[in-house]
Scaffold this motif. Structure first.
Motif, PDB file in Angstrom:
ATOM      1  N   SER A 272       0.831  -1.205   0.000  1.00 48.00           N
ATOM      2  CA  SER A 272       0.000   0.000   0.000  1.00 48.00           C
ATOM      3  C   SER A 272       0.864   1.253   0.000  1.00 48.00           C
ATOM      4  N   TYR A 273       1.885   1.242   0.831  1.00 45.26           N
ATOM      5  CA  TYR A 273       2.783   2.397   0.925  1.00 45.26           C
ATOM      6  C   TYR A 273       3.480   2.650  -0.407  1.00 45.26           C
ATOM      7  N   GLU A 274       3.993   1.596  -1.016  1.00 46.55           N
ATOM      8  CA  GLU A 274       4.709   1.754  -2.283  1.00 46.55           C
ATOM      9  C   GLU A 274       3.778   2.258  -3.384  1.00 46.55           C
ATOM     10  N   TYR A 275       2.520   1.780  -3.379  1.00 46.23           N
ATOM     11  CA  TYR A 275       1.562   2.257  -4.375  1.00 46.23           C
ATOM     12  C   TYR A 275       1.268   3.746  -4.169  1.00 46.23           C
ATOM     13  N   LEU A 276       1.020   4.135  -2.927  1.00 43.74           N
ATOM     14  CA  LEU A 276       0.690   5.534  -2.665  1.00 43.74           C
ATOM     15  C   LEU A 276       1.869   6.460  -2.950  1.00 43.74           C
ATOM     16  N   ARG A 277       3.073   5.989  -2.701  1.00 41.60           N
ATOM     17  CA  ARG A 277       4.237   6.779  -3.060  1.00 41.60           C
ATOM     18  C   ARG A 277       4.315   6.944  -4.589  1.00 41.60           C
ATOM     19  N   SER A 278       3.920   5.893  -5.305  1.00 39.87           N
ATOM     20  CA  SER A 278       4.022   5.937  -6.766  1.00 39.87           C
ATOM     21  C   SER A 278       3.065   6.943  -7.392  1.00 39.87           C
ATOM     22  N   ILE A 279       1.992   7.294  -6.648  1.00 40.35           N
ATOM     23  CA  ILE A 279       1.046   8.275  -7.185  1.00 40.35           C
ATOM     24  C   ILE A 279       1.254   9.659  -6.555  1.00 40.35           C
ATOM     25  N   GLY A 280       2.363   9.803  -5.804  1.00 42.86           N
ATOM     26  CA  GLY A 280       2.770  11.135  -5.378  1.00 42.86           C
ATOM     27  C   GLY A 280       2.559  11.517  -3.944  1.00 42.86           C
ATOM     28  N   LEU A 281       2.114  10.584  -3.111  1.00 42.93           N
ATOM     29  CA  LEU A 281       1.934  10.920  -1.697  1.00 42.93           C
ATOM     30  C   LEU A 281       3.236  10.707  -0.948  1.00 42.93           C
ATOM     31  N   GLU A 282       3.343  11.356   0.188  1.00 47.46           N
ATOM     32  CA  GLU A 282       4.571  11.261   0.995  1.00 47.46           C
ATOM     33  C   GLU A 282       4.374  10.237   2.116  1.00 47.46           C
TER      34      GLU A 282
END
Length: 282
Positions: A272-282
């Motif tokens: 989940s973390y890696e996906y959210l980072r991939s769409i620009g979240l910190e």
């Protein structure tokens, strides 16, 4: 007075964190990814287990956590563990009864580990008007104390809050209309919204400015079964939701997965973390 003095220090500390996190992005404010510890509740039945889980979550890359469903803990101890791992706790789920009856003590505990948002996981499904009235009255009772100390009472939805009243409005919207932004905020849960038949995008507008924290939890169809999933593994368009809720003022995205169906919850949190980072979240 003691809480009030601590508030000034806390406000400066909190403002500096948010300002720093915003300043490192040329594109402006980006929502912060947090881990909802209800996902890890089976690993957090003792202080040692909780400490180890905080370390593992920090190693994944998370900077924020929501503490919920874990063992009893000393607030000073939690503050030390958070600092040790470079984490902040920005939301909790707290027993509703204690929050109403021991408001000042609950606030003092949260100040100790620097947490502004104090929430409940829900109330009786919020299916009936009497449920809405109970939460509304409780919010109006504790809101002045919360506001004075810089905190906000938060309500988290499941699917039953999308029951409609006689006017065609969901109970969640009814609760929002009967309370002010200073009295009650909302931790909107994407999975339960989808499960309840809501248009998730609509709720950014319906609860505009009142969702400082959101639960990102994916919704997946596994053969004939509806399942919770790691963010990005299911059918919810989180990139679209992130943009919409960020615009409406959401600050924190807490990843939650109540059931991992035999998978390692830490692996689910990592994906989940890696996906959210991939769409620009910190």
């Amino acid at each position: 007075m003691y809480i009030g003095k601590k508030l000034l220090i806390f406000d400066i500390f909190y403002a500096n964190i948010v300002t720093y996190r915003q300043s490192i992005y040329a594109g402006g404010f980006v929502m912060i990814i947090g881990a909802q510890f209800f996902t890890l509740r089976d690993f957090c039945k003792t202080p040692d287990g909780l400490a180890e889980s905080l370390e593992k979550v920090a190693d994944i890359g998370y900077k924020s956590v929501q503490i919920s469903g874990v063992c009893p803990y000393d607030p000073k101890w939690l503050a030390e563990q958070l600092e040790k791992n470079g984490l902040t706790c920005d939301l909790t789920h707290t027993p509703f009864d204690r929050l109403v009856k021991e408001t000042e003590n609950v606030i003092a505990d949260h100040k100790t580990f620097g947490c502004r948002y104090i929430g409940i996981g829900g109330y009786n499904g919020l299916c009936e008007e009497s449920d809405v009235e109970y939460v509304k009255n409780a919010a109006k009772q504790i809101a002045p104390i919360m506001k004075k100390e810089g905190c906000l009472f938060m309500y988290h939805n499941h699917f039953t809050e999308f029951t409609k009243n006689e006017n065609g409005k969901t109970r969640l919207v009814e609760l929002a209309e009967k309370t002010s932004p200073d009295e009650l905020g909302f931790t909107f849960d994407t999975y339960w919204g989808q499960y309840g038949g809501a248009d998730l995008s609509d709720y950014a507008a319906l609860l505009d400015g009142r969702v400082p924290c959101i639960h990102f939890k994916d919704y997946k169809i596994e053969k004939h079964e509806v399942r919770m999933a790691a963010v990005g593994d299911g059918n919810i368009n989180f990139e679209k939701l992130a943009a919409i809720f960020e615009k409406s003022g959401t600050k924190y995205v807490f990843v939650e997965q109540d059931n991992t169906y035999g998978e390692d919850p830490f692996d689910c949190l990592r994906r989940s973390y890696e996906y959210l980072r991939s769409i620009g979240l910190e």
